[in-house]
Design a protein around this motif. Structure first.
Motif, short mmCIF file in Angstrom:
data_model
loop_
_atom_site.label_atom_id
_atom_site.label_comp_id
_atom_site.label_asym_id
_atom_site.label_seq_id
_atom_site.Cartn_x
_atom_site.Cartn_y
_atom_site.Cartn_z
N PHE A 1 -17.53 -13.71 -35.63
CA PHE A 1 -18.98 -13.87 -35.50
C PHE A 1 -19.70 -12.54 -35.69
N MET A 2 -19.07 -11.45 -35.25
CA MET A 2 -19.70 -10.14 -35.42
C MET A 2 -19.83 -9.78 -36.90
N ILE A 3 -18.75 -9.99 -37.66
CA ILE A 3 -18.79 -9.69 -39.09
C ILE A 3 -19.71 -10.67 -39.80
N ASP B 1 -23.30 -0.23 -34.73
CA ASP B 1 -23.40 -1.17 -35.84
C ASP B 1 -22.06 -1.26 -36.56
N ILE B 2 -21.45 -2.45 -36.54
CA ILE B 2 -20.13 -2.62 -37.15
C ILE B 2 -20.19 -2.43 -38.67
N SER B 3 -21.36 -2.67 -39.27
CA SER B 3 -21.47 -2.49 -40.72
C SER B 3 -21.30 -1.03 -41.12
N THR C 1 -26.81 -5.81 -42.46
CA THR C 1 -26.82 -4.77 -43.49
C THR C 1 -25.57 -4.78 -44.34
N SER C 2 -24.62 -5.68 -44.07
CA SER C 2 -23.36 -5.70 -44.82
C SER C 2 -23.48 -6.60 -46.04
N SER C 3 -23.07 -6.07 -47.19
CA SER C 3 -22.92 -6.92 -48.37
C SER C 3 -21.64 -7.74 -48.20
N MET C 4 -21.46 -8.74 -49.07
CA MET C 4 -20.24 -9.55 -48.97
C MET C 4 -18.98 -8.72 -49.20
#
Length: 481
Positions: A257-259, A192-194, A50-53
């Motif tokens: 890897f998580m990011i 969720d890290i995002s 769900t994370s954008s750049m």
């Protein structure tokens, strides 16, 4: 045209279309393979990141610019300003390169985490060693964040009218406990890290405010403090210890890897862009912060740069407040990693809701307990940098790439990996040895000699100062030169 001519032409067109379709199919399969090679299990099942750049970059920069940045002026003190800045750029380049090596290693081995990559490369023994390092580094980072919170926010609260040294808000233990219960623990309970992308953006903004504070004070306070002997020499003898502090500041491999898995489109190309932007931004901020901080205090620079500023300095108080909030928002990123390592080692990578909460609470409680018992940040930075960060940055990514590479050892990429690996072994051994043989003194909570009005007038006219003549200075300037 004859019928045979039409037939030949139709046949050629059909063959050409078939070749084009096959080529497109191969290209599509290659792109899909690239996109799916390192996608986390949930992405592979179709849930997707769900994370954008930009959000991933904010998380990554926030992971790099954590508690380590506060010790970078101290690393200039150890190495010498010119050599220190060159070493910092070198460490940043190695960081960027080794992060890309991790992703390439995952591509070659078909793995989707740092631990799985090392296990597939060096077996269960390598997996255990990495797991320990991946747990120890972020865990000690969490300890350092709490130490910084206690050091900075207590001085901030003392600027409130009616809050004296004996007030509850001036007690570091109380402040650490309150910030843990109210802020860091709830943020760390996220799955969720995002979700931390906006929090990481806030942390970056606050860090920029801290940077402006340090730069302003370099111009206004620096001329009032006499430089120590050899303050501007090119290099100092204990430069290797500085590399350990820099490694601590730039380490981000443990959550790469998580990011990466949180990206909406986790491709190698997108990840390379995120990495280059994040590391470049971090090194620019770090260089300016380190140079400005060291130029202000030269040989008096401490492991926690805010320990150098006077308590009645309102601008420094603003910097302390912003940095204290910044590390509070960075704390959960490290907790995510320690929890993931624990989950993989003891719960087969799966945590139910109750187990998730219990593991998080235990990890945060242990980090809090240790930080309550310790307040020497410089030693924490040096040891964690040499023992944990250096292997994670220099040694393990290079070793995995060399093991998985099918090219010759004299191939350029393999040669670079070999040089990085050997450099990491050297820095780790020498850094730990020097830290043990030449420990730095801590002056936690004491005012520096130049903060009193009587000594300040002396500082303006004296070319050199003897710290042992002041009851408020706990560090001898000869340590730093």
């Amino acid at each position: 045209m004859s019928d045979s001519g039409f037939i030949l032409r139709d046949t050629e067109i059909s063959l050409k279309r078939g070749v084009d379709q096959h080529a497109q199919s191969v290209t599509l399969q290659t792109e899909l393979s690239e996109r799916k090679s390192l996608i986390s299990p949930q992405n592979e099942l179709g849930e997707g990141g769900t994370s954008s750049m930009p959000a991933a970059s904010f998380n990554f920069i926030n992971s790099i610019i954590g508690s380590g940045i506060i010790g970078l002026p101290y690393s200039m003190n150890q190495a010498g300003l010119p050599l220190g800045m060159l070493l910092m750029i070198l460490v940043a380049c190695i960081t960027d390169y080794s992060i890309i090596l991790l992703i390439k290693g995952g591509q070659l081995s078909g793995t989707r985490s740092y631990q799985a990559l090392v296990q597939s490369t060096f077996g269960f023994t390598g997996y255990l060693i990495l797991s320990v390092l991946q747990f120890v580094y972020p865990f000690i980072a969490m300890v350092s964040y709490n130490i910084i919170t206690g050091d900075t926010l207590t001085k901030v609260f003392q600027r409130i009218p009616g809050v004296g040294p004996d007030h509850m808000l001036a007690e570091r233990h109380f402040v650490i406990l309150v910030t843990t219960v109210v802020f860091t623990l709830p943020l760390s309970l996220h799955r969720d890290i995002s979700k931390l992308g906006k929090v990481s953006l806030l942390s970056m903004v606050l860090t920029l405010v801290v940077l402006v504070t340090v730069v302003i004070r370099a111009a206004t306070l620096g001329p009032q403090i006499p430089p120590t002997e050899n303050a501007w020499s090119f290099a100092h003898w204990n430069a290797i210890q500085a590399v350990g502090v820099m490694s601590f500041a730039f380490i981000c491999h443990h959550n790469s890897f998580m990011i990466y898995g949180s990206l909406e489109e986790p491709t190698l190309r997108n990840w390379s862009r995120v990495t280059h932007v994040s590391v470049s931004s971090a090194v620019l901020v770090s260089l300016l912060f380190a140079a400005a901080g060291y130029a202000t205090f030269t040989g008096y620079t401490q492991g926690d740069i805010f320990e150098n500023y006077c308590r009645n300095d309102d601008l420094a108080t603003l910097g302390r407040f912003c940095y204290g909030i910044s590390v509070i928002t960075t704390f959960p990123l490290e907790c995510f990693v320690t929890r993931e390592v624990t989950s993989n080692l003891f719960f087969n990578g799966t945590l139910g809701t109750a187990a998730h909460c219990a593991v998080t609470v235990v990890i945060v409680a242990l980090a809090t307990a240790i930080s309550l018992a310790s307040n020497c940040l410089s030693t924490v930075l040096e040891l964690n940098g040499a023992l944990s960060a250096t292997p994670l940055i220099f040694i393990i990514p290079s070793a995995c790439h060399l093991r998985l590479s099918t090219g010759r050892w004299l191939q350029w990429e393999n040669l670079i990996s070999c040089l990085i690996l050997l450099s990491g072994v050297f820095v780790m051994i020498v850094g730990v040895t020097m830290t043990a043989l030449y420990p730095q003194d801590c002056s936690h909570g004491t005012e520096m000699f130049y903060c009193s009005s009587s000594n300040l007038s002396v500082a303006r006219t004296t070319s050199s100062a003897n710290p042992n003549q002041s009851q408020n200075l706990s560090q001898d300037a000869s340590q730093f030169t």
